[in-house]
Scaffold this motif. Structure first.
Motif, PDB file in Angstrom:
ATOM      1  N   PRO B  25       0.491  -1.270   0.321  1.00 12.83           N
ATOM      2  CA  PRO B  25      -0.107  -0.040   0.633  1.00 12.83           C
ATOM      3  C   PRO B  25       0.704   0.964  -0.323  1.00 12.83           C
ATOM      4  CG  PRO B  25      -0.939  -1.912   1.363  1.00 12.83           C
ATOM      5  CD  PRO B  25       0.599  -1.499   0.642  1.00 12.83           C
ATOM      6  N   GLN B  26       1.726   0.988   0.712  1.00  5.82           N
ATOM      7  CA  GLN B  26       2.954   2.615   0.894  1.00  5.82           C
ATOM      8  C   GLN B  26       3.735   2.470  -0.396  1.00  5.82           C
ATOM      9  OE1 GLN B  26       2.885   4.158   3.410  1.00  5.82           O
ATOM     10  NE2 GLN B  26       4.616   5.379   2.285  1.00  5.82           N
ATOM     11  N   THR B  27       3.469   1.861  -1.182  1.00  4.65           N
ATOM     12  CA  THR B  27       3.809   2.300  -2.406  1.00  4.65           C
ATOM     13  C   THR B  27       3.008   3.065  -3.283  1.00  4.65           C
ATOM     14  OG1 THR B  27       5.600   0.232  -2.751  1.00  4.65           O
ATOM     15  CG2 THR B  27       4.809   1.194  -4.638  1.00  4.65           C
ATOM     16  N   VAL B  28       1.660   2.498  -3.265  1.00  4.50           N
ATOM     17  CA  VAL B  28       0.705   3.264  -3.844  1.00  4.50           C
ATOM     18  C   VAL B  28       0.368   4.754  -3.590  1.00  4.50           C
ATOM     19  CG1 VAL B  28      -1.760   3.763  -3.953  1.00  4.50           C
ATOM     20  CG2 VAL B  28      -0.770   1.403  -4.012  1.00  4.50           C
ATOM     21  N   SER B  29       1.041   5.000  -2.380  1.00  4.12           N
ATOM     22  CA  SER B  29       0.552   6.506  -1.652  1.00  4.12           C
ATOM     23  C   SER B  29       2.268   7.190  -2.090  1.00  4.12           C
ATOM     24  CB  SER B  29       0.715   6.028   0.169  1.00  4.12           C
ATOM     25  OG  SER B  29       1.397   7.203   0.563  1.00  4.12           O
ATOM     26  N   ARG B  30       3.105   6.397  -2.524  1.00  3.09           N
ATOM     27  CA  ARG B  30       3.801   7.286  -2.709  1.00  3.09           C
ATOM     28  C   ARG B  30       3.816   7.366  -4.721  1.00  3.09           C
ATOM     29  NH1 ARG B  30       7.256   2.921  -0.043  1.00  3.09           N
ATOM     30  NH2 ARG B  30       8.405   3.977   1.766  1.00  3.09           N
ATOM     31  N   VAL B  31       3.858   6.755  -5.184  1.00  2.82           N
ATOM     32  CA  VAL B  31       3.047   6.964  -6.797  1.00  2.82           C
ATOM     33  C   VAL B  31       2.572   8.520  -6.598  1.00  2.82           C
ATOM     34  CG1 VAL B  31       1.495   6.064  -8.362  1.00  2.82           C
ATOM     35  CG2 VAL B  31       3.455   4.345  -7.558  1.00  2.82           C
ATOM     36  N   LEU B  32       1.558   8.194  -5.344  1.00  2.01           N
ATOM     37  CA  LEU B  32       0.261   9.088  -5.217  1.00  2.01           C
ATOM     38  C   LEU B  32       0.646  10.201  -5.348  1.00  2.01           C
ATOM     39  CD1 LEU B  32      -2.232   7.921  -6.563  1.00  2.01           C
ATOM     40  CD2 LEU B  32      -3.033   7.012  -4.313  1.00  2.01           C
ATOM     41  N   ASN B  33       1.758   9.718  -4.704  1.00  3.18           N
ATOM     42  CA  ASN B  33       2.169  11.319  -3.778  1.00  3.18           C
ATOM     43  C   ASN B  33       3.321  11.282  -4.587  1.00  3.18           C
ATOM     44  OD1 ASN B  33       0.711  12.534  -1.722  1.00  3.18           O
ATOM     45  ND2 ASN B  33       0.759  10.038  -1.558  1.00  3.18           N
ATOM     46  N   ASP B  34       3.661  11.221  -5.944  1.00  6.53           N
ATOM     47  CA  ASP B  34       4.701  11.640  -6.296  1.00  6.53           C
ATOM     48  C   ASP B  34       6.266  11.729  -5.852  1.00  6.53           C
ATOM     49  OD1 ASP B  34       3.524  12.392  -8.678  1.00  6.53           O
ATOM     50  OD2 ASP B  34       2.738  14.154  -7.943  1.00  6.53           O
ATOM     51  N   TYR B  35       5.906  10.400  -5.653  1.00  9.46           N
ATOM     52  CA  TYR B  35       8.253  10.419  -5.059  1.00  9.46           C
ATOM     53  C   TYR B  35       8.531   9.601  -5.836  1.00  9.46           C
ATOM     54  CZ  TYR B  35      10.924   7.541  -1.578  1.00  9.46           C
ATOM     55  OH  TYR B  35      11.984   7.475  -0.493  1.00  9.46           O
ATOM     56  N   GLU B  36       9.661  10.165  -5.691  1.00 10.22           N
ATOM     57  CA  GLU B  36      11.155  10.337  -6.600  1.00 10.22           C
ATOM     58  C   GLU B  36      11.288   8.795  -7.474  1.00 10.22           C
ATOM     59  OE1 GLU B  36      14.748  11.920  -7.029  1.00 10.22           O
ATOM     60  OE2 GLU B  36      14.072  12.791  -4.986  1.00 10.22           O
ATOM     61  N   PHE B  37      11.762   8.018  -6.058  1.00  3.24           N
ATOM     62  CA  PHE B  37      11.903   6.972  -6.093  1.00  3.24           C
ATOM     63  C   PHE B  37      11.363   6.349  -6.417  1.00  3.24           C
ATOM     64  CE2 PHE B  37      15.501   9.621  -3.186  1.00  3.24           C
ATOM     65  CZ  PHE B  37      16.030   9.749  -4.453  1.00  3.24           C
ATOM     66  N   ILE B  38      10.433   5.972  -7.417  1.00  2.00           N
ATOM     67  CA  ILE B  38       9.843   4.505  -7.807  1.00  2.00           C
ATOM     68  C   ILE B  38      10.548   3.999  -8.872  1.00  2.00           C
ATOM     69  CG2 ILE B  38       7.103   3.910  -8.459  1.00  2.00           C
ATOM     70  CD1 ILE B  38       7.365   4.604  -5.811  1.00  2.00           C
ATOM     71  N   LYS B  39      10.529   2.723  -9.177  1.00  2.00           N
ATOM     72  CA  LYS B  39      10.740   2.374 -10.830  1.00  2.00           C
ATOM     73  C   LYS B  39       9.301   2.964 -11.862  1.00  2.00           C
ATOM     74  CE  LYS B  39      13.718  -1.855 -10.000  1.00  2.00           C
ATOM     75  NZ  LYS B  39      14.052  -2.742  -9.834  1.00  2.00           N
ATOM     76  N   PRO B  40       9.974   3.734 -12.553  1.00  2.00           N
ATOM     77  CA  PRO B  40       9.045   3.606 -14.014  1.00  2.00           C
ATOM     78  C   PRO B  40       7.786   2.441 -13.661  1.00  2.00           C
ATOM     79  CG  PRO B  40      10.316   4.853 -14.989  1.00  2.00           C
ATOM     80  CD  PRO B  40      11.910   3.749 -13.594  1.00  2.00           C
ATOM     81  N   HIS B  41       8.610   0.964 -13.880  1.00  2.00           N
ATOM     82  CA  HIS B  41       7.921   0.254 -14.076  1.00  2.00           C
ATOM     83  C   HIS B  41       6.861  -0.054 -13.322  1.00  2.00           C
ATOM     84  CE1 HIS B  41       6.757  -4.098 -15.171  1.00  2.00           C
ATOM     85  NE2 HIS B  41       7.155  -4.008 -13.744  1.00  2.00           N
ATOM     86  N   THR B  42       7.491  -0.133 -12.020  1.00  2.00           N
ATOM     87  CA  THR B  42       6.296  -0.115 -10.870  1.00  2.00           C
ATOM     88  C   THR B  42       5.064   0.985 -10.244  1.00  2.00           C
ATOM     89  OG1 THR B  42       8.132  -1.245  -9.483  1.00  2.00           O
ATOM     90  CG2 THR B  42       5.996  -0.699  -8.136  1.00  2.00           C
ATOM     91  N   ARG B  43       5.223   1.948 -11.260  1.00  2.00           N
ATOM     92  CA  ARG B  43       4.545   3.412 -10.596  1.00  2.00           C
ATOM     93  C   ARG B  43       3.245   3.125 -12.219  1.00  2.00           C
ATOM     94  NH1 ARG B  43       5.695   8.460  -9.905  1.00  2.00           N
ATOM     95  NH2 ARG B  43       8.174   8.106 -10.307  1.00  2.00           N
ATOM     96  N   ASP B  44       4.025   2.122 -13.232  1.00  2.00           N
ATOM     97  CA  ASP B  44       2.993   2.643 -14.669  1.00  2.00           C
ATOM     98  C   ASP B  44       1.707   1.476 -14.091  1.00  2.00           C
ATOM     99  OD1 ASP B  44       4.466   3.596 -15.765  1.00  2.00           O
ATOM    100  OD2 ASP B  44       5.053   2.400 -17.226  1.00  2.00           O
ATOM    101  N   ARG B  45       2.367   0.624 -13.212  1.00  2.00           N
ATOM    102  CA  ARG B  45       2.485  -0.847 -13.146  1.00  2.00           C
ATOM    103  C   ARG B  45       0.509  -0.518 -11.492  1.00  2.00           C
ATOM    104  NH1 ARG B  45       5.297  -4.477 -10.783  1.00  2.00           N
ATOM    105  NH2 ARG B  45       4.765  -4.882  -9.011  1.00  2.00           N
ATOM    106  N   VAL B  46       0.973   0.279 -10.750  1.00  2.00           N
ATOM    107  CA  VAL B  46       0.330   0.795 -10.041  1.00  2.00           C
ATOM    108  C   VAL B  46      -0.675   1.578 -11.304  1.00  2.00           C
ATOM    109  CG1 VAL B  46       0.097   2.742  -8.092  1.00  2.00           C
ATOM    110  CG2 VAL B  46       1.472   0.880  -7.441  1.00  2.00           C
ATOM    111  N   LEU B  47       0.323   2.396 -11.352  1.00  2.00           N
ATOM    112  CA  LEU B  47      -1.050   3.648 -12.438  1.00  2.00           C
ATOM    113  C   LEU B  47      -2.452   3.141 -13.089  1.00  2.00           C
ATOM    114  CD1 LEU B  47      -0.695   6.449 -11.609  1.00  2.00           C
ATOM    115  CD2 LEU B  47       1.342   6.609 -13.585  1.00  2.00           C
ATOM    116  N   GLN B  48      -1.744   1.941 -13.403  1.00  2.00           N
ATOM    117  CA  GLN B  48      -2.734   1.194 -14.374  1.00  2.00           C
ATOM    118  C   GLN B  48      -3.617   1.068 -13.634  1.00  2.00           C
ATOM    119  OE1 GLN B  48      -1.028  -1.743 -16.913  1.00  2.00           O
ATOM    120  NE2 GLN B  48      -2.870  -3.240 -16.601  1.00  2.00           N
TER     121      GLN B  48
END
Lengths: 340, 340
Positions: B25-48
């Motif tokens: 869940p924390q990673t989702v939160s990070r994506v939502l809050n534009d945390y910088e250290f997220i792998k693009p791949h992970t971010r995309d999965r979350v966004l999707q």
DNA sequence: CTTACTATTGTTTGCGGTAACGAAGGAGTG
DNA sequence: CACTCCTTCGTTACCGCAAACAATAGTAAG
């Protein structure tokens, strides 16, 4: 009573109150929510602790725990003009009386995308219901497309099978206005309508046509404005050249004001040469030259009804049957029998 | 994309998204809050996942966790008139651009109690700041008395040592209006002021006096209205009887409209016999008979400034130095040199 | 004097997020 | 090659309140 002074002192929580009152947090919660089985003595202690700590419940926490935000969202495309502003006023008043707050989003442009964004915004604020002040067809339309999670009530005159809007009977208002002119003896009565895309434009044109044909008069094509005084002024010039017509029914007061000016500049006297009827009864209408005969709409009541309607929806009651409000005629000095 | 249909399907939470995207869940939160250290791949999965679940973050939970509500409260005593309504519009627009929502409370009556209640209400909604649209002294006063927990910005012209309001230089506007009349050759210029208790009433009277004494003219006692067209009409009748005066500067356009009507009924022509200047430049001013010379206020800008100011306060920046906006003169057809 | 309620209060849990901290893996460094 | 640091995640705890459940004491009934 005294407020916390200075920097970052954490606001008191229910736990603080509970500690001071020597009860459990839950009891404090109960006092706050008017639970009936609380000893008066306990209640008093709690109330006093609340007061002395200057405690204020945290809505966010309450919303999270109950998933009831006690907030109504309002989407408005325009609240600068008298009508929508007054309706908003009514909405806000009625909402507060019902213990609800109001969160507002305005749309400078209303299309599917902006509508959806606005709804998303409100949804993420967990509003319990939404009131849409939507004079445009497009906006009213958009209301249906989106949410069925959150009750939405529309203030417009767009009808659909899905849900009925809160509305005022525009067509009836039109008929009343037009009949007033007919009763005065006018035979050629023109109409300045609002722009296409607004539901009320249509229904006002319709009412005007109805009244005319009832009296066996021909309704020539309406002139089209955009609700502004400026547009009224523009079409007013054209109107001034029409020497068959002796009267005009204008779809709102602001345009009527423009018409008045155009007529004046063209040397046509109101009401001697030309009668003018407006719609809305904005507060300034009584102080135009000459004071304007118009149709009064009770926007505040409209706003209040919107709240009644959302509240009914929120509480799962049967949706309010929204019999449209009937506007009434205010006769002032811009209408008179034709000369000849 | 498709919305949940029908009944009580619990809205998706971050946990749902996390599960679907196979992250914490924390990673989702990070994506939502534009945390910088997220792998693009992970971010995309979350966004999707977010997209496919149609997930929307819960503001209440976020507010509770961060104690930042991203909401600005607005207290208004009146937003039915053009000025406040337009200011509110500016506030709301600017707030949204800054990522804030707007929660509004209106006061039909403004005194210490209602002010406090309103502030309490907003405070319990954890608004981060408050904008008070407060034309009345009493309201502006009340602003100081209460909260220092929440930054409050006042839109008025009430000055105090504590905090400076966002304002427009009313007195300067008055001077401009009055000088315009003086430049046209008028020697006896009267003034219709707003009611006592409104800061702008005072400062407009002051500006008028200043300009008059600069030109070595005597400023007779102002006539007092209550901002409405009706009051303008009432004092306008009195004005019409004053045959020494050749011009009047009215503190707002609505009263000016009433004055215009009174003058008209008394047979005094504007601008030939009498010049009239208003204040505000409401949209209708250009379509009065005759079109009104007036002082334009940029209410939207005023509103935007309020937001800039609260935002600065919220972010702990040094409070904005609010150099007042200078209004400008719009010359139309209600002013002309005196006849004689 | 039990029993069965009822009135009154307390304890535990969870609402949906984020902050704080921790941990694994890879890159850079001496 | 051991050590450090940075990137990229996960885990745990807690925000402030109310729902659900539990507990206690009294009260009326049998």
């Amino acid at each position: 009573m005294a407020r916390q002074q200075g920097s970052k002192v954490r606001a008191p929580t229910m736990a603080d109150v509970a500690r001071l009152a020597k009860v459990s947090p839950q009891t404090v919660s109960r006092v706050l929510n008017d639970y009936e089985f609380i000893k008066p003595h306990t209640r008093d202690r709690v109330l006093q602790a609340i007061d002395s700590l200057d405690y204020r419940p945290n809505m966010a926490a309450r919303t999270l725990a109950t998933s009831r935000s006690r907030t109504i969202g309002v989407i408005a495309t325009d609240y600068l003009s008298y009508g929508p502003a007054t309706a908003l006023w009514g909405v806000e008043q009625a909402a507060r009386e019902a213990g609800y707050g109001v969160s507002i989003v305005s749309l400078r442009e209303s299309n599917y995308r902006t509508m959806t964004e606005a709804l998303e915004r409100l949804a993420s604020q967990s509003v319990e219901g939404v009131v849409m002040i939507a004079p445009q067809d497009a906006t009213a339309h958009a209301a249906f497309v989106s949410f069925d999670e959150i009750p939405v009530v529309t203030l417009s005159s767009y009808e659909s099978g899905v849900h009925k809007p809160i509305m005022l009977d525009s067509a009836e208002g039109s008929r009343i206005a037009t009949r007033h002119l007919i009763d005065l003896g006018h035979r050629v009565i023109r109409h300045v309508s609002g722009p296409a895309g607004f539901t009320v434009s249509e229904s006002r044109v319709q009412g005007w046509r109805d009244a005319a044909s009832e009296a066996r008069l021909v309704a020539t094509e309406p002139l089209v404005g955009d609700w502004t005084a400026e547009s009224g002024y523009v079409v007013g010039k054209e109107l001034a050249r029409d020497h068959r017509a002796t009267a005009v029914y204008v779809a709102n007061d602001r345009m009527a004001q423009g018409v008045l000016l155009a007529l004046h500049e063209a040397g046509r006297r109101v009401p001697e040469d030309f009668s003018v009827v407006g719609f809305d009864d904005v507060p300034e209408a009584a102080y135009l030259i000459p004071p304007l005969t118009t149709i009064r709409q009770d926007f505040t009541a409209l706003g209040r009804r919107c709240i009644e309607a959302v509240l009914a929806l929120i509480n799962g009651e049967p949706p309010l049957e929204p019999e449209p409000l009937i506007p009434n005629l205010i006769v002032r000095q811009s209408t008179a029998p034709p000369l000849q």
